[in-house]
Design a protein around this motif. Structure first.
Motif, PDB file in Angstrom:
ATOM      1  N   TRP A  63       1.778  -2.542   4.329  1.00  0.00           N
ATOM      2  CA  TRP A  63       2.812  -1.600   3.935  1.00  0.00           C
ATOM      3  C   TRP A  63       4.180  -2.274   3.938  1.00  0.00           C
ATOM      4  O   TRP A  63       4.470  -3.108   4.795  1.00  0.00           O
ATOM      5  CB  TRP A  63       2.848  -0.410   4.894  1.00  0.00           C
ATOM      6  CG  TRP A  63       1.688   0.526   4.730  1.00  0.00           C
ATOM      7  CD1 TRP A  63       0.373   0.249   4.978  1.00  0.00           C
ATOM      8  CD2 TRP A  63       1.729   1.875   4.293  1.00  0.00           C
ATOM      9  NE1 TRP A  63      -0.412   1.339   4.723  1.00  0.00           N
ATOM     10  CE2 TRP A  63       0.401   2.371   4.307  1.00  0.00           C
ATOM     11  CE3 TRP A  63       2.748   2.728   3.902  1.00  0.00           C
ATOM     12  CZ2 TRP A  63       0.079   3.669   3.925  1.00  0.00           C
ATOM     13  CZ3 TRP A  63       2.436   4.029   3.537  1.00  0.00           C
ATOM     14  CH2 TRP A  63       1.110   4.491   3.544  1.00  0.00           C
ATOM     15  N   ARG A  87       0.824  -1.206   0.000  1.00  0.00           N
ATOM     16  CA  ARG A  87       0.000   0.000   0.000  1.00  0.00           C
ATOM     17  C   ARG A  87       0.859   1.258   0.000  1.00  0.00           C
ATOM     18  O   ARG A  87       0.377   2.354  -0.301  1.00  0.00           O
ATOM     19  CB  ARG A  87      -0.924   0.001   1.222  1.00  0.00           C
ATOM     20  CG  ARG A  87      -1.921  -1.138   1.225  1.00  0.00           C
ATOM     21  CD  ARG A  87      -2.700  -1.181   2.535  1.00  0.00           C
ATOM     22  NE  ARG A  87      -3.456   0.045   2.763  1.00  0.00           N
ATOM     23  CZ  ARG A  87      -4.096   0.329   3.888  1.00  0.00           C
ATOM     24  NH1 ARG A  87      -4.058  -0.537   4.907  1.00  0.00           N
ATOM     25  NH2 ARG A  87      -4.755   1.452   4.018  1.00  0.00           N
ATOM     26  N   GLY A  93       3.964   4.216  -4.377  1.00  0.00           N
ATOM     27  CA  GLY A  93       2.925   4.681  -3.463  1.00  0.00           C
ATOM     28  C   GLY A  93       3.429   5.686  -2.447  1.00  0.00           C
ATOM     29  O   GLY A  93       4.575   6.141  -2.497  1.00  0.00           O
TER      30      GLY A  93
END
Length: 260
Positions: free
Chosen positions: A92, A61, A127
């Motif tokens: 993450w 993410r 990201g």
């Protein structure tokens, strides 16, 4: 107060000497079981200029970078890998850089090493980026909000979370540790995030334990007061050595604040 006493965390924490071995054991256990751990990615030629990158299952993410503390004089990324578990559990990726330690490097040089490490990690993961650091690492990630050292990927940085940071280095001029740090008045001022006005104004959450030494509570408040983009969070019951422990929990208040 004697400045050495003001910043002597271990002298005021029960069983303080047990924490380094605890951190090392937890990190080793995590590393042994990690499925997607990329070790020692080089961001420079120096012996300690490398980072570990832990990847979640699936597409990340975003990227969390955690910069360790140790008064710029101790530890390395392999002692803290277990703290990746919280962001990792939320999908993450987590990068954990080492950096050249004082007295081999001055703080201004370490700051620029961290910027290079962040850029290297940013090239591995797409990201948004969140920066977190503890104690001296809190100082180092706060410096990434300052225009003179901001990494090339600064436009991707969504939040900075300095945990128990040192935001004004001038008091350290009068401590015994300055034999290693080699700070002079000019560098202490130039490397103090709380004194720097040319910033990127990245949203910042300053996190500190309620049971910390008064000097660290003052340092956290000082940064929050100096930066309109910063908010202060005081963690009940936490001291300087356990304030980072909740990063290993995907559902902790600290992890949630990091990824908000």
């Amino acid at each position: 107060m004697n400045p050495d006493l003001a910043y002597a965390n271990a002298d005021f924490i029960p069983n303080a000497t047990q924490f380094p071995s605890l951190w090392a054991r937890l990190a080793q256990e995590f590393r042994a079981g990690a499925k997607n751990l990329r070790k020692d990615l080089r961001y420079g030629p120096g012996l300690r200029q490398s980072l570990d990158l832990v990847l979640p299952d699936g597409v990340p993410r975003g990227l969390v970078v955690f910069v360790h503390g140790g008064y710029w004089r101790a530890f390395g990324h392999a002692t803290w890998t277990h703290l990746a578990a919280g962001p990792l559990g939320q999908g993450w990726a987590v990068a954990l850089p080492s950096y050249t330690l004082a007295p081999e490097a001055r703080i201004s040089e370490i700051t620029r090493e961290v910027a290079r490490a962040i850029d290297l990690a940013a090239g591995e993961v797409t990201g948004p980026i969140v920066l977190a650091g503890h104690s001296a690492g809190g100082h180092l990630v706060a410096r990434m909000n300052c225009a003179d050292v901001a990494p090339g990927c600064a436009d991707r940085i969504r939040r900075i979370v300095p945990i128990s940071p040192i935001s004004d280095l001038r008091p350290l001029l009068h401590t015994a540790m300055n034999v290693d740090l080699r700070l002079d008045a000019l560098e202490a001022e130039a490397e103090s995030p709380a004194l720097i006005t040319d910033r990127l104004h990245i949203p910042t959450t300053v996190w500190v334990g309620a049971q910390e030494r008064p000097a660290f509570l003052d340092q956290a408040r000082g940064l929050t007061d100096a930066w309109p983009e910063a908010q202060l969070r005081v963690a009940p019951g936490r001291h300087h050595f356990d304030v980072i422990a909740p990063l290993a929990d995907p559902n902790s208040a600290l992890t949630r604040a990091l990824l908000a």
